[in-house]
Design a protein around this motif. Structure first.
Motif, PDB file in Angstrom:
ATOM      1  N   TYR A 107      49.620 -21.145 105.674  1.00 44.43           N
ATOM      2  CA  TYR A 107      48.420 -20.912 104.845  1.00 44.43           C
ATOM      3  C   TYR A 107      47.325 -21.928 105.197  1.00 44.43           C
ATOM      4  N   HIS A 108      47.685 -23.215 105.215  1.00 44.92           N
ATOM      5  CA  HIS A 108      46.674 -24.240 105.498  1.00 44.92           C
ATOM      6  C   HIS A 108      46.140 -24.119 106.933  1.00 44.92           C
TER       7      HIS A 108
ATOM      8  N   LYS B  82      45.502 -31.747 105.549  1.00 42.56           N
ATOM      9  CA  LYS B  82      46.475 -30.965 104.763  1.00 42.56           C
ATOM     10  C   LYS B  82      47.463 -30.253 105.694  1.00 42.56           C
TER      11      LYS B  82
ATOM     12  N   LEU C 299      46.494 -12.362 104.928  1.00 43.30           N
ATOM     13  CA  LEU C 299      46.187 -13.678 104.352  1.00 43.30           C
ATOM     14  C   LEU C 299      44.899 -14.232 104.958  1.00 43.30           C
TER      15      LEU C 299
ATOM     16  N   ASP D   3      53.466 -22.863 103.250  1.00 42.92           N
ATOM     17  CA  ASP D   3      52.330 -23.770 102.953  1.00 42.92           C
ATOM     18  C   ASP D   3      51.607 -24.149 104.245  1.00 42.92           C
TER      19      ASP D   3
ATOM     20  N   THR E 225      41.971 -12.691 103.375  1.00 41.74           N
ATOM     21  CA  THR E 225      41.777 -13.251 102.030  1.00 41.74           C
ATOM     22  C   THR E 225      41.095 -14.614 102.096  1.00 41.74           C
TER      23      THR E 225
ATOM     24  N   ARG F 269      37.206 -15.987 100.872  1.00 42.28           N
ATOM     25  CA  ARG F 269      36.997 -17.064  99.891  1.00 42.28           C
ATOM     26  C   ARG F 269      35.840 -17.983 100.264  1.00 42.28           C
TER      27      ARG F 269
ATOM     28  N   LYS G  79      38.095 -24.590  97.353  1.00 39.51           N
ATOM     29  CA  LYS G  79      38.127 -26.047  97.130  1.00 39.51           C
ATOM     30  C   LYS G  79      38.386 -26.767  98.466  1.00 39.51           C
TER      31      LYS G  79
ATOM     32  N   SER H 146      39.158 -21.050  93.005  1.00 42.45           N
ATOM     33  CA  SER H 146      39.850 -20.728  94.261  1.00 42.45           C
ATOM     34  C   SER H 146      40.252 -22.014  94.970  1.00 42.45           C
ATOM     35  N   TYR H 147      41.579 -22.162  95.206  1.00 38.56           N
ATOM     36  CA  TYR H 147      42.062 -23.350  95.918  1.00 38.56           C
ATOM     37  C   TYR H 147      41.507 -23.361  97.344  1.00 38.56           C
ATOM     38  N   THR H 148      41.395 -22.163  97.959  1.00 40.02           N
ATOM     39  CA  THR H 148      40.873 -22.068  99.331  1.00 40.02           C
ATOM     40  C   THR H 148      39.423 -22.551  99.376  1.00 40.02           C
TER      41      THR H 148
ATOM     42  N   GLU I 294      51.455 -30.777 105.467  1.00 36.74           N
ATOM     43  CA  GLU I 294      52.399 -29.663 105.269  1.00 36.74           C
ATOM     44  C   GLU I 294      53.386 -29.592 106.438  1.00 36.74           C
TER      45      GLU I 294
ATOM     46  N   ARG J 122      35.903 -29.415 100.716  1.00 36.39           N
ATOM     47  CA  ARG J 122      36.302 -30.789 101.064  1.00 36.39           C
ATOM     48  C   ARG J 122      36.097 -31.089 102.548  1.00 36.39           C
TER      49      ARG J 122
ATOM     50  N   LYS K  56      39.529 -32.838 105.987  1.00 38.03           N
ATOM     51  CA  LYS K  56      40.497 -32.784 104.884  1.00 38.03           C
ATOM     52  C   LYS K  56      41.466 -31.612 105.074  1.00 38.03           C
TER      53      LYS K  56
HETATM   54  N1  LIG Z   1      49.257 -18.847 100.372  1.00 39.83           N
HETATM   55  C1  LIG Z   1      48.593 -19.573  99.618  1.00 39.83           C
HETATM   56  C2  LIG Z   1      48.993 -20.924  99.331  1.00 39.83           C
HETATM   57  N2  LIG Z   1      50.051 -21.647  99.748  1.00 39.83           N
HETATM   58  C3  LIG Z   1      49.923 -22.851  99.154  1.00 39.83           C
HETATM   59  N3  LIG Z   1      48.830 -22.898  98.379  1.00 39.83           N
HETATM   60  C4  LIG Z   1      48.361 -24.002  97.535  1.00 39.83           C
HETATM   61  O1  LIG Z   1      48.339 -25.162  98.304  1.00 39.83           O
HETATM   62  C5  LIG Z   1      48.436 -26.274  97.433  1.00 39.83           C
HETATM   63  C6  LIG Z   1      49.338 -27.271  98.111  1.00 39.83           C
HETATM   64  O2  LIG Z   1      49.801 -28.197  97.206  1.00 39.83           O
HETATM   65  P1  LIG Z   1      49.424 -29.706  97.297  1.00 39.83           P
HETATM   66  O3  LIG Z   1      50.213 -30.401  96.239  1.00 39.83           O
HETATM   67  O4  LIG Z   1      49.584 -30.187  98.709  1.00 39.83           O
HETATM   68  O5  LIG Z   1      47.849 -29.637  96.963  1.00 39.83           O
HETATM   69  P2  LIG Z   1      47.032 -30.550  95.996  1.00 39.83           P
HETATM   70  O6  LIG Z   1      47.821 -30.860  94.763  1.00 39.83           O
HETATM   71  O7  LIG Z   1      45.712 -29.882  95.780  1.00 39.83           O
HETATM   72  O8  LIG Z   1      46.886 -31.860  96.861  1.00 39.83           O
HETATM   73  P3  LIG Z   1      45.615 -32.462  97.590  1.00 39.83           P
HETATM   74  O9  LIG Z   1      44.852 -31.302  98.209  1.00 39.83           O
HETATM   75  O10 LIG Z   1      44.815 -33.158  96.534  1.00 39.83           O
HETATM   76  O11 LIG Z   1      46.195 -33.362  98.654  1.00 39.83           O
HETATM   77  C7  LIG Z   1      48.940 -25.756  96.087  1.00 39.83           C
HETATM   78  O12 LIG Z   1      47.883 -25.781  95.146  1.00 39.83           O
HETATM   79  C8  LIG Z   1      49.320 -24.309  96.402  1.00 39.83           C
HETATM   80  O13 LIG Z   1      49.116 -23.434  95.314  1.00 39.83           O
HETATM   81  C9  LIG Z   1      48.214 -21.709  98.473  1.00 39.83           C
HETATM   82  N4  LIG Z   1      47.061 -21.246  97.894  1.00 39.83           N
HETATM   83  C10 LIG Z   1      46.677 -19.963  98.183  1.00 39.83           C
HETATM   84  N5  LIG Z   1      47.410 -19.129  99.016  1.00 39.83           N
HETATM   85  C11 LIG Z   1      46.938 -17.751  99.314  1.00 39.83           C
HETATM   86  O14 LIG Z   1      45.528 -17.729  99.287  1.00 39.83           O
HETATM   87  C12 LIG Z   1      45.086 -16.721  98.390  1.00 39.83           C
HETATM   88  C13 LIG Z   1      43.767 -17.133  97.777  1.00 39.83           C
HETATM   89  O15 LIG Z   1      43.981 -18.254  96.931  1.00 39.83           O
HETATM   90  P4  LIG Z   1      42.739 -18.860  96.107  1.00 39.83           P
HETATM   91  O16 LIG Z   1      41.768 -19.338  97.111  1.00 39.83           O
HETATM   92  O17 LIG Z   1      43.289 -19.964  95.259  1.00 39.83           O
HETATM   93  O18 LIG Z   1      42.185 -17.730  95.300  1.00 39.83           O
HETATM   94  C14 LIG Z   1      46.233 -16.556  97.380  1.00 39.83           C
HETATM   95  O19 LIG Z   1      46.200 -15.285  96.786  1.00 39.83           O
HETATM   96  C15 LIG Z   1      47.439 -16.717  98.303  1.00 39.83           C
HETATM   97  O20 LIG Z   1      47.691 -15.503  98.991  1.00 39.83           O
END
Ligand SMILES: N=c1c2ncn([C@@H]3O[C@H](COP(=O)(O)OP(=O)(O)OP(=O)(O)O)[C@@H](O)[C@H]3O)c2ncn1[C@@H]1O[C@H](COP(=O)(O)O)[C@@H](O)[C@H]1O
Length: 106
Positions: free
Chosen positions: A69-70, A40, A9, A66, A12, A16, A28, A24-26, A44, A32, A36
């Motif tokens: 990850y964070h 988070k 992880l 969660d 990964t 990112r 994003k 990509s949430y990461t 969590e 921030r 930030k």
């Molecule tokens: N393990 C995780 C993981 N756990 C949780 N999350 C995300 O963390 C977020 C937590 O939810 P929240 O409601 O707190 O987030 P939010 O709605 O954006 O809230 P705010 O940030 O606005 O406060 C959700 O969008 C989850 O999808 C994750 N996102 C990604 N990963 C890993 O990271 C990899 C790369 O992800 P990307 O960067 O998105 O490609 C994935 O393949 C996974 O293996």
């Protein structure tokens, strides 16, 4: 299997850096900023604590994932190598937390 999943992880989330925050949430999170991401991690942690107090093990497992990850994103953001954390834990193996605390009190 735990440590291997965390190492994968971390690779990964590290990869990112420079990715598109739209896809990509990461990425994003990086965009921030450190404060930030740290916030988070705190949120969590609180969610995990609440599920623990409720006694909901399935929800605790999900919130713990969660949280981890964070936390890994925060390490990557700051350039902290997970190996430094693993070696801290390894150094502490065999030392009781009670003894360690006593050794800090004069
Ligand atoms: N393990 C995780 C993981 N756990 C949780 N999350 C995300 O963390 C977020 C937590 O939810 P929240 O409601 O707190 O987030 P939010 O709605 O954006 O809230 P705010 O940030 O606005 O406060 C959700 O969008 C989850 O999808 C994750 N996102 C990604 N990963 C890993 O990271 C990899 C790369 O992800 P990307 O960067 O998105 O490609 C994935 O393949 C996974 O293996």
């Amino acid at each position: 299997m735990g440590a291997e999943v965390l190492d994968r992880l971390f690779a990964t989330v590290q990869a990112r850096k420079g990715a598109d925050p739209e896809t990509s949430y990461t990425a994003k999170l990086y965009s921030r900023g450190t404060a930030k991401i740290a916030q988070k991690v705190g949120e969590e942690a609180v969610e995990a604590i609440l599920e623990a107090v409720r006694g909901d093990k399935a929800a605790l497992a999900a919130e713990s994932a969660d949280l981890l990850y964070h936390l890994l994103v925060l390490w990557a953001d700051l350039g902290l190598d997970p190996a430094d954390v693993w070696s801290k834990l390894a150094q502490r193996e065999g030392t009781s937390g009670i003894d360690e605390k006593k050794s800090r009190k004069v």
